[in-house]
Write an enzyme that holds these catalytic residues in place. Structure first.
Site, PDB file in Angstrom:
ATOM      1  N   ASN A 148     -60.810 -47.658 -72.936  1.00 32.60           N
ATOM      2  CA  ASN A 148     -61.553 -48.561 -72.048  1.00 32.60           C
ATOM      3  C   ASN A 148     -60.999 -49.986 -72.061  1.00 32.60           C
ATOM      4  O   ASN A 148     -61.686 -50.920 -71.685  1.00 32.60           O
ATOM      5  CB  ASN A 148     -63.059 -48.544 -72.381  1.00 32.60           C
ATOM      6  CG  ASN A 148     -63.339 -48.926 -73.828  1.00 32.60           C
ATOM      7  OD1 ASN A 148     -62.481 -49.494 -74.502  1.00 32.60           O
ATOM      8  ND2 ASN A 148     -64.544 -48.630 -74.293  1.00 32.60           N
ATOM      9  N   ARG A 286     -67.118 -58.803 -79.857  1.00 34.04           N
ATOM     10  CA  ARG A 286     -68.277 -58.448 -80.678  1.00 34.04           C
ATOM     11  C   ARG A 286     -69.171 -59.673 -80.845  1.00 34.04           C
ATOM     12  O   ARG A 286     -68.683 -60.789 -81.053  1.00 34.04           O
ATOM     13  CB  ARG A 286     -67.851 -57.945 -82.067  1.00 34.04           C
ATOM     14  CG  ARG A 286     -67.301 -56.513 -82.065  1.00 34.04           C
ATOM     15  CD  ARG A 286     -68.337 -55.473 -81.634  1.00 34.04           C
ATOM     16  NE  ARG A 286     -67.818 -54.121 -81.577  1.00 34.04           N
ATOM     17  CZ  ARG A 286     -67.377 -53.500 -80.477  1.00 34.04           C
ATOM     18  NH1 ARG A 286     -67.374 -54.126 -79.306  1.00 34.04           N
ATOM     19  NH2 ARG A 286     -66.954 -52.250 -80.522  1.00 34.04           N
ATOM     20  N   GLN A 315     -77.571 -54.373 -81.650  1.00 42.89           N
ATOM     21  CA  GLN A 315     -77.658 -53.709 -80.351  1.00 42.89           C
ATOM     22  C   GLN A 315     -78.502 -52.455 -80.471  1.00 42.89           C
ATOM     23  O   GLN A 315     -78.231 -51.657 -81.371  1.00 42.89           O
ATOM     24  CB  GLN A 315     -76.255 -53.367 -79.829  1.00 42.89           C
ATOM     25  CG  GLN A 315     -75.488 -54.614 -79.428  1.00 42.89           C
ATOM     26  CD  GLN A 315     -74.173 -54.330 -78.715  1.00 42.89           C
ATOM     27  OE1 GLN A 315     -73.474 -55.242 -78.347  1.00 42.89           O
ATOM     28  NE2 GLN A 315     -73.814 -53.086 -78.542  1.00 42.89           N
ATOM     29  N   HIS A 334     -74.297 -54.341 -73.243  1.00 39.47           N
ATOM     30  CA  HIS A 334     -72.936 -53.893 -73.581  1.00 39.47           C
ATOM     31  C   HIS A 334     -72.509 -52.761 -72.638  1.00 39.47           C
ATOM     32  O   HIS A 334     -72.807 -51.594 -72.871  1.00 39.47           O
ATOM     33  CB  HIS A 334     -72.930 -53.404 -75.035  1.00 39.47           C
ATOM     34  CG  HIS A 334     -71.566 -53.237 -75.608  1.00 39.47           C
ATOM     35  ND1 HIS A 334     -71.334 -53.164 -76.950  1.00 39.47           N
ATOM     36  CD2 HIS A 334     -70.350 -53.116 -75.033  1.00 39.47           C
ATOM     37  CE1 HIS A 334     -70.040 -53.017 -77.169  1.00 39.47           C
ATOM     38  NE2 HIS A 334     -69.426 -52.975 -76.014  1.00 39.47           N
TER      39      HIS A 334
HETATM   40  P1  NDP Z   1     -56.206 -54.681 -80.417  1.00 37.27           P
HETATM   41  O1  NDP Z   1     -56.187 -54.267 -81.841  1.00 37.27           O
HETATM   42  O2  NDP Z   1     -55.239 -54.085 -79.459  1.00 37.27           O
HETATM   43  O3  NDP Z   1     -56.054 -56.259 -80.319  1.00 37.27           O
HETATM   44  C1  NDP Z   1     -56.714 -57.147 -81.173  1.00 37.27           C
HETATM   45  C2  NDP Z   1     -55.855 -58.386 -81.303  1.00 37.27           C
HETATM   46  O4  NDP Z   1     -56.534 -59.297 -82.144  1.00 37.27           O
HETATM   47  C3  NDP Z   1     -54.503 -58.065 -81.944  1.00 37.27           C
HETATM   48  O5  NDP Z   1     -53.480 -58.411 -81.044  1.00 37.27           O
HETATM   49  C4  NDP Z   1     -54.496 -58.905 -83.226  1.00 37.27           C
HETATM   50  O6  NDP Z   1     -53.214 -59.516 -83.381  1.00 37.27           O
HETATM   51  C5  NDP Z   1     -55.572 -59.954 -82.968  1.00 37.27           C
HETATM   52  N1  NDP Z   1     -56.243 -60.366 -84.203  1.00 37.27           N
HETATM   53  C6  NDP Z   1     -56.789 -59.592 -85.158  1.00 37.27           C
HETATM   54  N2  NDP Z   1     -57.318 -60.344 -86.129  1.00 37.27           N
HETATM   55  C7  NDP Z   1     -57.107 -61.640 -85.762  1.00 37.27           C
HETATM   56  C8  NDP Z   1     -57.437 -62.883 -86.348  1.00 37.27           C
HETATM   57  N3  NDP Z   1     -58.058 -62.951 -87.533  1.00 37.27           N
HETATM   58  N4  NDP Z   1     -57.086 -64.016 -85.688  1.00 37.27           N
HETATM   59  C9  NDP Z   1     -56.418 -63.963 -84.498  1.00 37.27           C
HETATM   60  N5  NDP Z   1     -56.078 -62.800 -83.903  1.00 37.27           N
HETATM   61  C10 NDP Z   1     -56.431 -61.651 -84.529  1.00 37.27           C
HETATM   62  O7  NDP Z   1     -57.698 -54.440 -79.911  1.00 37.27           O
HETATM   63  P2  NDP Z   1     -58.228 -54.297 -78.423  1.00 37.27           P
HETATM   64  O8  NDP Z   1     -57.612 -55.341 -77.583  1.00 37.27           O
HETATM   65  O9  NDP Z   1     -58.166 -52.885 -78.004  1.00 37.27           O
HETATM   66  O10 NDP Z   1     -59.768 -54.614 -78.661  1.00 37.27           O
HETATM   67  C11 NDP Z   1     -60.194 -55.859 -79.209  1.00 37.27           C
HETATM   68  C12 NDP Z   1     -61.673 -55.776 -79.542  1.00 37.27           C
HETATM   69  O11 NDP Z   1     -62.422 -55.695 -78.338  1.00 37.27           O
HETATM   70  C13 NDP Z   1     -62.083 -54.508 -80.309  1.00 37.27           C
HETATM   71  O12 NDP Z   1     -61.879 -54.651 -81.695  1.00 37.27           O
HETATM   72  C14 NDP Z   1     -63.531 -54.375 -79.971  1.00 37.27           C
HETATM   73  O13 NDP Z   1     -64.309 -55.097 -80.909  1.00 37.27           O
HETATM   74  C15 NDP Z   1     -63.648 -55.037 -78.615  1.00 37.27           C
HETATM   75  N6  NDP Z   1     -63.923 -54.051 -77.561  1.00 37.27           N
HETATM   76  C16 NDP Z   1     -65.048 -54.234 -76.808  1.00 37.27           C
HETATM   77  C17 NDP Z   1     -65.380 -53.335 -75.832  1.00 37.27           C
HETATM   78  C18 NDP Z   1     -66.574 -53.547 -74.955  1.00 37.27           C
HETATM   79  O14 NDP Z   1     -67.075 -52.579 -74.371  1.00 37.27           O
HETATM   80  N7  NDP Z   1     -67.072 -54.769 -74.811  1.00 37.27           N
HETATM   81  C19 NDP Z   1     -64.589 -52.112 -75.609  1.00 37.27           C
HETATM   82  C20 NDP Z   1     -63.352 -52.086 -76.375  1.00 37.27           C
HETATM   83  C21 NDP Z   1     -63.087 -52.996 -77.355  1.00 37.27           C
HETATM   84  P3  NDP Z   1     -52.644 -59.928 -84.836  1.00 37.27           P
HETATM   85  O15 NDP Z   1     -52.712 -58.679 -85.671  1.00 37.27           O
HETATM   86  O16 NDP Z   1     -51.279 -60.399 -84.523  1.00 37.27           O
HETATM   87  O17 NDP Z   1     -53.525 -61.025 -85.337  1.00 37.27           O
END
Ligand code: NDP
Length: 386
Positions: A148, A286, A315, A334
């Site tokens: 998604n 989140r 939620q 959500h």
């Molecule tokens: P990804 O894992 O593809 O991307 C997350 C990004 O966050 C990575 O590129 C990572 O890069 C970065 N990241 C992680 N920790 C940190 C930090 N401490 N500081 C800065 N950057 C950080 O996840 P998605 O894009 O697929 O999803 C992201 C989030 O979206 C999910 O974890 C979920 O919580 C949420 N989500 C919500 C949905 C909804 O229905 N609203 C549905 C799907 C997801 P790096 O490791 O280089 O830091």
């Protein structure tokens, strides 16, 4: 025979099935990073485009599971010690839950789940599971990575435009029979030329940047690892080494990082103080990434011009949750990751993971969050246990 306990959101209030707006949905077979969409074997158990994310939809899983001799129990009763979820958890071998209506698998609940082997998230984001406790108990945690991501990216773009252009209040004026243009536009701007920054440029964050590029925005991002230089130059991205540097520089902030212990309250009173006057904030990642009361105060003071998102804690959000009524909010329940289009993919991915689990083949690496007592697959990149 395994007991599969599936927690899904309740049916539509007017009954199931709903009247559908369209007959079908486009078929997506690959994601932007080259990953294939789910590839379960055999019949899907539903028609793509049907509402399968709610209790009566059962993710279309019943026929596969029952033909394989397993028991499927589907409920939305998930909270509190008397809930059906808590009552049935000790016997369950597999728990399926969704981020939209999370059955929180806390350490206490995991301790009671003596038979649990697989905690499967029908969607993306497994922070409703205590991942450290799951690892200690050698429970596999898996989710349908990629299913998604574009659904959420589209929601973020919609929310950025609707906040900046003052869409929701102007729509309300139309619904109420009004025509005061001055009221509609006194907080309405063009997005063109603004600076947009995403905290996290992973699957969703990068898709948001790509979709906003044609709007003529200046695009920024921060995360721990820099993107490939070809992507940076293709999108003319400005990289920031940390969150503070980004929030000071942009007009619209998007949060797109996973929730784990050290990202809780990532945006808080002191981060808000560093933002430019009139910053907009979007959070479809989140709820707990943002300090709950700080955002209310920043909106009330006018320092933040608008906040939109679809994620809350807990939620479902209680009726008196302040984000429902704070000024200049564009919140939804959500829903971004559970459009009918998304459901077809995450339900198919849930089936694929169950087939791997029951038929003894390896679950795709990209679906794994915890396995063998530690973070694994996507989980090893996305989460930290502390
Ligand atoms: P990804 O894992 O593809 O991307 C997350 C990004 O966050 C990575 O590129 C990572 O890069 C970065 N990241 C992680 N920790 C940190 C930090 N401490 N500081 C800065 N950057 C950080 O996840 P998605 O894009 O697929 O999803 C992201 C989030 O979206 C999910 O974890 C979920 O919580 C949420 N989500 C919500 C949905 C909804 O229905 N609203 C549905 C799907 C997801 P790096 O490791 O280089 O830091």
């Amino acid at each position: 025979m395994a007991k599969v306990l599936c927690v899904l959101y309740p049916d539509p209030v007017d009954g199931y099935p709903p009247a559908y707006a369209r007959d079908d949905i486009p078929s997506v077979t690959f994601y932007a990073d080259g990953q294939t969409a789910p590839t379960p074997t055999g019949p899907l158990g539903f028609r793509p485009g049907e509402l399968v994310g709610c209790v009566s939809g059962e993710l279309g899983l019943r026929s596969y599971l029952e033909q394989a001799g397993h028991e499927l129990i589907v409920t939305s009763d998930k909270d509190g010690p008397g809930s059906e979820f808590e009552r049935l958890l000790p016997e369950a071998e597999v728990v399926i839950s969704q981020p939209f209506w999370p059955a929180y698998l806390t350490a206490d609940r995991i301790a009671k789940a003596k038979n649990l082997k697989l905690a499967l998230t029908a969607g993306i984001g497994s922070d409703h599971v205590d991942l450290a406790a799951a690892a200690r108990a050698h429970i596999t945690v898996a989710e349908v990575t990629g299913s998604n991501s574009i659904s959420v990216a589209e929601h973020v773009v919609m929310m950025a435009l609707s906040l900046v252009r003052n869409y929701l209040p102007a729509h309300q004026t139309a619904v109420e029979g009004g025509w005061n243009i001055a009221d509609c536009v006194s907080r309405s701007y063009d997005i063109e030329g603004m600076h947009f920054g995403t905290i996290g440029a992973g699957r969703i964050g990068l898709a948001v940047l790509r979709r906003l590029k044609p709007f003529g925005l200046h695009l920024h991002y921060t995360q721990r690892h820099r993107l490939d230089s070809t992507i940076e130059s293709e999108l003319n991205l400005t990289f920031h080494p940390d969150v503070l540097s980004l929030v000071k520089s942009v007009d619209i902030v998007n949060l797109q990082v996973p929730l784990y212990p050290s990202t809780e309250n990532l945006l808080n009173e002191s981060t808000f103080a560093q933002m430019k006057q009139g910053t907009y904030l979007i959070n479809c990642a989140r709820g707990k990434l943002v300090e709950r009361e700080a955002v209310v105060q920043a909106l009330q003071s006018g320092h933040i011009a608008g906040y939109a998102g679809d994620v809350w804690f807990p939620q479902p959000a209680p009726a008196d949750h302040p984000w429902r009524t704070m000024p200049f909010n564009g919140m939804t329940p959500h829903m971004s990751g559970t459009s009918l289009s998304a459901q077809a993919r995450y339900a198919a991915g849930t089936l694929e993971i169950l087939q791997s689990y029951f038929e003894g083949t390896r679950i795709r690496e990209e679906y794994l969050i915890v396995d063998g007592g530690e973070l694994a697959g996507t989980g090893a990149h996305s989460y930290q246990l502390s």
